[in-house]
Motif scaffolding. Sequence first.
Motif, PDB file in Angstrom:
ATOM      1  N   ASP A  33       0.827  -1.203   0.000  1.00 50.60           N
ATOM      2  CA  ASP A  33       0.000   0.000   0.000  1.00 50.60           C
ATOM      3  C   ASP A  33       0.863   1.256   0.000  1.00 50.60           C
ATOM      4  N   ARG A  34       1.954   1.235   0.745  1.00 52.60           N
ATOM      5  CA  ARG A  34       2.840   2.404   0.760  1.00 52.60           C
ATOM      6  C   ARG A  34       3.484   2.637  -0.607  1.00 52.60           C
ATOM      7  N   ILE A  35       3.826   1.574  -1.280  1.00 54.74           N
ATOM      8  CA  ILE A  35       4.399   1.702  -2.625  1.00 54.74           C
ATOM      9  C   ILE A  35       3.383   2.323  -3.570  1.00 54.74           C
ATOM     10  N   ILE A  36       2.138   1.858  -3.528  1.00 49.17           N
ATOM     11  CA  ILE A  36       1.097   2.395  -4.405  1.00 49.17           C
ATOM     12  C   ILE A  36       0.876   3.877  -4.156  1.00 49.17           C
ATOM     13  N   HIS A  37       1.007   4.319  -2.918  1.00 50.77           N
ATOM     14  CA  HIS A  37       0.759   5.719  -2.579  1.00 50.77           C
ATOM     15  C   HIS A  37       2.011   6.595  -2.725  1.00 50.77           C
ATOM     16  N   ALA A  38       3.126   6.025  -3.122  1.00 51.19           N
ATOM     17  CA  ALA A  38       4.370   6.789  -3.239  1.00 51.19           C
ATOM     18  C   ALA A  38       4.332   7.712  -4.451  1.00 51.19           C
ATOM     19  N   SER A  39       4.987   8.859  -4.318  1.00 48.23           N
ATOM     20  CA  SER A  39       5.078   9.799  -5.441  1.00 48.23           C
ATOM     21  C   SER A  39       5.788   9.157  -6.624  1.00 48.23           C
ATOM     22  N   ALA A  40       6.831   8.399  -6.352  1.00 48.72           N
ATOM     23  CA  ALA A  40       7.590   7.769  -7.436  1.00 48.72           C
ATOM     24  C   ALA A  40       6.731   6.788  -8.216  1.00 48.72           C
ATOM     25  N   PHE A  41       5.796   6.129  -7.544  1.00 45.68           N
ATOM     26  CA  PHE A  41       4.913   5.200  -8.247  1.00 45.68           C
ATOM     27  C   PHE A  41       3.980   5.961  -9.187  1.00 45.68           C
ATOM     28  N   HIS A  46       4.014   8.497 -16.470  1.00 44.65           N
ATOM     29  CA  HIS A  46       4.548   9.304 -17.565  1.00 44.65           C
ATOM     30  C   HIS A  46       6.026   8.989 -17.828  1.00 44.65           C
ATOM     31  N   LYS A  47       6.404   7.715 -17.606  1.00 38.70           N
ATOM     32  CA  LYS A  47       7.763   7.280 -17.928  1.00 38.70           C
ATOM     33  C   LYS A  47       7.720   6.200 -18.996  1.00 38.70           C
ATOM     34  N   THR A  61       3.308   2.254 -20.503  1.00 39.53           N
ATOM     35  CA  THR A  61       4.233   3.080 -19.745  1.00 39.53           C
ATOM     36  C   THR A  61       4.797   2.220 -18.611  1.00 39.53           C
ATOM     37  N   ARG A  62       5.717   2.786 -17.849  1.00 41.25           N
ATOM     38  CA  ARG A  62       6.247   2.043 -16.694  1.00 41.25           C
ATOM     39  C   ARG A  62       5.146   1.703 -15.702  1.00 41.25           C
ATOM     40  N   LEU A  63       4.134   2.554 -15.578  1.00 44.62           N
ATOM     41  CA  LEU A  63       3.053   2.269 -14.626  1.00 44.62           C
ATOM     42  C   LEU A  63       2.204   1.105 -15.101  1.00 44.62           C
ATOM     43  N   THR A  64       1.733   1.145 -16.355  1.00 44.28           N
ATOM     44  CA  THR A  64       0.899   0.043 -16.820  1.00 44.28           C
ATOM     45  C   THR A  64       1.699  -1.255 -16.860  1.00 44.28           C
ATOM     46  N   HIS A  65       2.980  -1.168 -17.191  1.00 52.02           N
ATOM     47  CA  HIS A  65       3.834  -2.359 -17.164  1.00 52.02           C
ATOM     48  C   HIS A  65       3.900  -2.923 -15.748  1.00 52.02           C
ATOM     49  N   SER A  66       4.110  -2.062 -14.754  1.00 53.01           N
ATOM     50  CA  SER A  66       4.232  -2.536 -13.368  1.00 53.01           C
ATOM     51  C   SER A  66       2.945  -3.190 -12.894  1.00 53.01           C
ATOM     52  N   ILE A  67       1.801  -2.645 -13.302  1.00 50.12           N
ATOM     53  CA  ILE A  67       0.518  -3.248 -12.929  1.00 50.12           C
ATOM     54  C   ILE A  67       0.373  -4.616 -13.583  1.00 50.12           C
ATOM     55  N   GLU A  68       0.779  -4.744 -14.841  1.00 54.35           N
ATOM     56  CA  GLU A  68       0.705  -6.034 -15.523  1.00 54.35           C
ATOM     57  C   GLU A  68       1.638  -7.052 -14.865  1.00 54.35           C
ATOM     58  N   VAL A  69       2.836  -6.614 -14.486  1.00 55.53           N
ATOM     59  CA  VAL A  69       3.765  -7.509 -13.794  1.00 55.53           C
ATOM     60  C   VAL A  69       3.151  -7.994 -12.488  1.00 55.53           C
ATOM     61  N   ALA A  70       2.537  -7.082 -11.741  1.00 56.61           N
ATOM     62  CA  ALA A  70       1.929  -7.458 -10.460  1.00 56.61           C
ATOM     63  C   ALA A  70       0.804  -8.467 -10.655  1.00 56.61           C
ATOM     64  N   GLN A  71       0.019  -8.305 -11.727  1.00 56.38           N
ATOM     65  CA  GLN A  71      -1.076  -9.252 -11.997  1.00 56.38           C
ATOM     66  C   GLN A  71      -0.534 -10.651 -12.268  1.00 56.38           C
ATOM     67  N   VAL A  72       0.492 -10.733 -13.111  1.00 51.21           N
ATOM     68  CA  VAL A  72       1.101 -12.036 -13.402  1.00 51.21           C
ATOM     69  C   VAL A  72       1.691 -12.635 -12.131  1.00 51.21           C
ATOM     70  N   ALA A  73       2.378 -11.794 -11.361  1.00 53.74           N
ATOM     71  CA  ALA A  73       3.052 -12.269 -10.153  1.00 53.74           C
ATOM     72  C   ALA A  73       2.062 -12.816  -9.134  1.00 53.74           C
ATOM     73  N   ARG A  74       0.924 -12.158  -8.971  1.00 47.35           N
ATOM     74  CA  ARG A  74      -0.101 -12.657  -8.043  1.00 47.35           C
ATOM     75  C   ARG A  74      -0.583 -14.031  -8.470  1.00 47.35           C
ATOM     76  N   THR A  75      -0.801 -14.202  -9.774  1.00 51.04           N
ATOM     77  CA  THR A  75      -1.287 -15.485 -10.285  1.00 51.04           C
ATOM     78  C   THR A  75      -0.293 -16.597  -9.986  1.00 51.04           C
TER      79      THR A  75
END
Length: 384
Positions: A33-41, A46-47, A61-75
């Motif tokens: 949760d802290r990572i999701i709320h971080a400014s860097a996240f 826009h990266k 973008t880096r954000l949509t990529h990170s969300i996709e990685v998290a989805q795969v990782a949870r599975t």
Amino acid sequence: MRASFASDPAQTMGRRVQEEESTFRSCFQRDRDRIIHASAFRRLKHKTQVFVEHEGDYYRTRLTHSIEVAQVARTIAGALGLNGELTEAVALAHDLGHTPFGHTGEDALHALMAPYGGFDHNAQAIKIVTSLERHYAEFDGLNLTWETLEGIAKHNGPVVGELPHALSGYNALHDLELDTHASAEAQVAALSDDIAYNNHDLHDGLRAGLFTEEEIAELPMVGPAYAAVDQLYPDTDSYRRRHEALRRVFGVMVSDVIDTSRSLLAASGATSARDIRHLGRPVIRFSDPVWADLRQIRAFLFKRMYRAPSVMQKRAEVTKVVEDLFPLFLAQPELLPPHWARQVADAGGDATALARMVSDYISGMTDRFALGEHQRLFGRQETA
């Protein structure tokens, strides 16, 4: 059911600054949760992933990529009985240290920082979550658990040899056991990164017109996926055909990692997360045949996408942006925002400390902010 070798939040090695833990969230959930709320996240929106952020709304973008990685990782974590919250935390944080303009920006900044210890995005992610995020009253950074920090630092394997400065400085204060492998959860995050970008770069490359469906249908895994779709849905339109084929490629990679890793974990004899770290080898892997296929796909993407003439032209343009901004801020630190300028004063004229501050500032920029600053300070737009 959670496996015995999964990371247990009740057995965490804790946080560097002791806190009262939440009564309704585990420590790993709190990290996520802290990572999701971080400014860097948020700035990852826009990266660049491959294409510069403003080139098209549909590209990753880096954000949509990170969300996709998290989805795969949870599975994968769920299928293997691992801790999904820790896995997701590492997956969401794995790209926090990236510069604007993706690996192009990182290459440029690393070259500019060579006299001052270089630049490494994994090490920078550690610096962000342990120092540069400054929102909490009691500590700098996010004060994440040892397990999450370890996963961010070494999800790609042990970190040996000369350490990047951003990592060595923190590790001296809080030993992350960099010479061992990370938890199985962090290893899952690393393989999920491979799965996500290999799949979505095929999507984005097709959309950009860098190659055709006929060309990628000659690749291993991809060709059989297209053949299966054509047999099942002979009259579907090209857009649906593409999606159906590439989601099957995605499924092959995920299933392969689960099946291969389940066997490796069973054969390892590990009964704790500590056992996983000290096996001396990774336990989350692709099978050899699928890894061989992926090497062919990656070679194709490297030639036809990452080194495509249009992409290389853009790489040269954005490299110039970083190469202009860095020496300007180094020579005129008064151009930095006020709160950065105060840190320059605190450095007391130390050239290396100043260079690292400038590096921190530039690496935290989004694509659009870096382009805007370049236009403002140099009066022209290199990437128009």
